[in-house]
Design an enzyme around this catalytic site. Structure first.
Site, short mmCIF file in Angstrom:
data_model
loop_
_atom_site.label_atom_id
_atom_site.label_comp_id
_atom_site.label_asym_id
_atom_site.label_seq_id
_atom_site.Cartn_x
_atom_site.Cartn_y
_atom_site.Cartn_z
N GLU A 33 0.84 -1.20 0.00
CA GLU A 33 0.00 0.00 0.00
C GLU A 33 0.88 1.25 0.00
OE1 GLU A 33 -2.30 2.81 -0.27
OE2 GLU A 33 -3.34 0.87 -0.27
N ARG A 35 -0.10 4.37 0.50
CA ARG A 35 -0.49 5.31 1.56
C ARG A 35 -0.01 4.82 2.92
NH1 ARG A 35 -5.31 5.87 -1.63
NH2 ARG A 35 -5.73 8.07 -2.11
N LYS A 51 -19.53 10.41 2.71
CA LYS A 51 -20.78 10.03 3.38
C LYS A 51 -20.91 10.69 4.75
CE LYS A 51 -21.46 7.96 -0.22
NZ LYS A 51 -20.26 8.57 -0.81
N GLY A 183 -22.47 13.75 -12.58
CA GLY A 183 -22.49 12.35 -12.18
C GLY A 183 -22.64 12.24 -10.67
N VAL A 238 -17.19 23.21 -20.01
CA VAL A 238 -16.27 24.20 -19.48
C VAL A 238 -15.03 24.17 -20.36
CG1 VAL A 238 -14.77 24.79 -17.54
CG2 VAL A 238 -17.14 24.10 -17.13
N HIS A 446 -45.75 -2.68 8.07
CA HIS A 446 -46.42 -1.38 7.94
C HIS A 446 -46.33 -0.63 9.27
CE1 HIS A 446 -49.41 1.62 6.80
NE2 HIS A 446 -49.98 1.41 7.99
#
Length: 467
Positions: A33, A35, A51, A183, A238, A446
């Site tokens: 990895e 990072r 999120k 998007g 653009v 319900h």
């Protein structure tokens, strides 16, 4: 030289899940990895932090505009942007540390550094501490994910002209935010800053938002977003950004050509998509085949053109979705362990985490028409759903597409609160080849929003009860 059964390059959702599943199946596994933390784009600068911001900004908006009509008096909410971004960072830290724990739990060796593949069965790692590691392995998995797509002639500085990476870390709410691309990423992050006080304009090259989603859904969702205050310039592109002044001067002109207009903005978010990232691996020298869009070419078993090298996730063909990568990671690990891994690409849900959410699985009406498949449509609005009315959350609808001859559900589309949670009963139904009749005759509690899914299924045969 350390020797392994499997070395996975990249620990995004595809890579770390592949590594864990392979370890569960008895393989000796290592991951590389680049990072300092695991989780790839998704956990560090993508799905998870966005999120957290969507959730917090939604609550901020509710406190300012929704509480009073329910008899809850809290006064005018004050935004502490630094604390809000801290909340986002806590979400990232919790998730990335969770993956680190899983690496240890599953006895996976981890190398933090930049990987290259000098030959099949070999991975060199330029470690973050400056040292070099040479790994030997029976199989290599490329799970390096994707990077933001660039707009020609426009340099992203992550300050005033930002990608999604900069857009989740702005130091102040922009007065005017111009989003390039309608998007998922552009609409999600645009909605975050709109709720926090920005004036948001979205410029989209096509004549619609959410390319690839059901057109009926996209049109309805656009109207909802416009009511929320987001402005759209569709069929536009653009062509330049002048950053010399105090505000950015953005040149926008019709996609088909014509007179340009200048739109002022404090921040420009470039969200025109993502591209596969395989830089520095040495794939060209190895002879690993790529397609015209830079994606690694694989067969049904995720094998590349070079034996012993595999690829999954955003690096290969298919929707750039974390859960698609995860399922491919599991399937590949099982295949490498001699099992029968498989991904059903016809049943991969997609979600836009705005308020309300948009969720879909399976085919759109446009795809069914293009394929010449006869189908029936069942729709049910949340305006007629008891729970939605009680909560004053009536925007949107559920739409079920079923084969006209067999009644097999071919697609499901939802615009509404918690659409991303509701879509999964449709996904499970479709995974087992279920019909709209099966869904319509399944008892739903319900009052719940999910009753709208049942009613939409009933509407396929024009027998919805509450409409």
């Amino acid at each position: 030289m350390s020797s392994y059964d499997l070395v996975v390059i990249g620990t995004g959702p595809g890579g770390y899940v592949c590594a864990i599943r392979a370890s569960q199946l008895g393989l000796k596994v290592a991951v590389v990895e680049k990072r300092a933390t695991f989780g790839g784009t998704c956990l560090n600068i993508g799905c998870i932090p966005s999120k957290a911001l969507l959730h917090a900004s939604h609550l901020f908006e509710e406190a300012g505009h929704g509480f009073a009509k329910m008899g809850i008096g809290v006064g005018t909410p004050k935004l502490d942007l630094k604390a809000l971004l801290g909340f986002k960072d806590q979400a990232v830290e919790g998730n990335t540390k969770g993956v680190a724990f899983l690496m240890k739990k599953n006895k996976i060796d981890t190398y933090h550094g930049t990987a290259s593949i000098p030959a099949p069965g070999k991975v060199d790692v330029a470690m973050a501490d400056g040292s070099q590691k040479a790994l030997e392995t029976k199989a290599i998995v490329i799970a390096t994910g994707s990077d933001v797509a660039k707009l020609p002639g426009i340099e992203i500085d992550e300050q005033r002209i930002v990608s999604s990476t900069g857009a989740i870390a702005l130091e102040k709410v922009p007065g005017k935010l111009l989003v390039v691309g309608a998007g998922v990423i552009g609409l999600e992050l645009g909605s975050v800053w709109r709720r926090l006080g920005a004036e948001v304009t979205v410029v989209e090259y096509l004549d619609r938002i959410l390319p690839g989603m059901d057109l009926d859904v996209a049109k309805s969702f656009q109207r909802i977003l416009e009511k929320q205050g987001i402005a759209f310039k569709l069929g536009s592109k653009v062509t330049g950004v002048d950053g010399k002044g105090k505000t950015l001067k953005v040149s926008v002109e019709p996609a088909a050509g014509g007179t340009a207009e200048v739109v002022e903005a404090d921040v420009v978010l470039v969200a025109i998509g993502r591209v596969p990232y395989t830089e520095g691996l040495g794939l060209e020298a190895l002879g690993v085949e790529k397609d015209k869009r830079g994606r690694v070419v694989t067969d049904h078993y995720y094998r590349t053109s070079v034996p012993g090298i595999f690829a999954i996730g955003d690096a290969i063909v298919g929707p750039m979705l974390a859960h698609k990568a995860e399922d491919e990671g599991v399937a590949l690990a099982e295949l490498l362990a001699g099992q029968a891994g498989h991904v059903n690409y016809d049943v991969i849900p997609a979600v836009v985490y705005t308020s309300p959410e948009v969720a879909s699985v399976g085919k759109t009406e446009e795809e069914l028409k293009e394929a010449g498949i006869a189908y029936k449509v069942g729709k049910f609005p949340f305006l007629a759903n008891g729970r939605a009315k009680a909560n004053d959350e009536t925007d949107g609808f559920v739409k079920i597409l079923a084969d006209a001859a067999t009644d097999k559900v071919l697609g499901a589309h939802i615009v509404g609160v918690e659409a991303g949670e509701m879509i999964h009963e449709c996904a499970v139904l479709m995974e087992f080849g279920g019909s709209s009749e099966d869904l319509a005759r399944t008892c739903h509690a319900h009052p719940t929003r999910s009753e709208a899914v049942k009613e939409a299924a009933m509407a396929v045969e024009k027998r919805a009860i509450h409409m």
